[in-house]
Design an enzyme around this catalytic site. Sequence first.
Site, PDB file in Angstrom:
ATOM      1  N   ASP A  66      -7.753  37.724   3.819  1.00 51.35           N
ATOM      2  CA  ASP A  66      -7.697  38.194   5.201  1.00 51.35           C
ATOM      3  C   ASP A  66      -7.519  37.011   6.143  1.00 51.35           C
ATOM      4  OD1 ASP A  66      -8.160  40.694   4.200  1.00 51.35           O
ATOM      5  OD2 ASP A  66     -10.231  40.854   4.917  1.00 51.35           O
ATOM      6  N   ARG A  67      -6.857  37.245   7.235  1.00 50.34           N
ATOM      7  CA  ARG A  67      -6.557  36.189   8.189  1.00 50.34           C
ATOM      8  C   ARG A  67      -7.761  35.313   8.558  1.00 50.34           C
ATOM      9  NH1 ARG A  67      -2.491  36.256  13.179  1.00 50.34           N
ATOM     10  NH2 ARG A  67      -3.157  34.351  14.192  1.00 50.34           N
TER      11      ARG A  67
END
Length: 231
Positions: A66-67
């Site tokens: 995830d970012r």
Amino acid sequence: MSCGEDKGIVVIFEDNHLLVVKKPVNIPTQKDESNDSDMLTLLKEDIKCRYNKPGNVYLGLVHRLDRPVGGVMVFAKTSKAASRLSDQVRTRQFKKVYLAVVHGILNKSEGRLEDYLLKDTRNNVVSVVKEGTPGSKLAILDYKVLGMHNDFSLIKVNLHTGRSHQIRVQLANAGHPLYGDQKYGQSVNKPGQQIALWSNEIALVHPVLKEEMVFTCETPGSEPWNWFDVN
């Protein structure tokens, strides 16, 4: 500094088949609607620069982070390596270990969470749903408590499935949202806090040499990680 170093790229391991790097927080794994710099593009540019390669560079995406999550990440430098590593992901030979700081003190020092997750792709939100819900997928993780500080716990997470937002959703559903998670822990986290989820270790079988390999990446030295003896 030269090539990718000024972009914060740290190479942990590299040969003709694999590229293992430390992913900085808040960089997308691949290009998304934000159009911000992403890992795949940055690493291709870095390889092109370091090896003075003309034309396009191949780099295969084996797994995602995830970012807002940082830590160790593996990429394939050939299509053969990408295919073999993808098979390992599918057959669960590709093992991922995360560290996370969560709210609250867990009842058990170690355990397993099994939930059915459903992703709302339009809003990029994942929910825990009843078994049998159309489109839902089984998510399994094991956790072990490594330390406690005030009303926070440091846990090690072994993923058995790689569902979108899995760790964040399952732990929030269990009553222990991650420190800093703005999406699944809004009620207990402050805006601007960095999520405390870190890709700490990846174990795999080398796609060509067939040797077992383990890659690790230490957590940042900032809060909340420095509340615990992490590394």
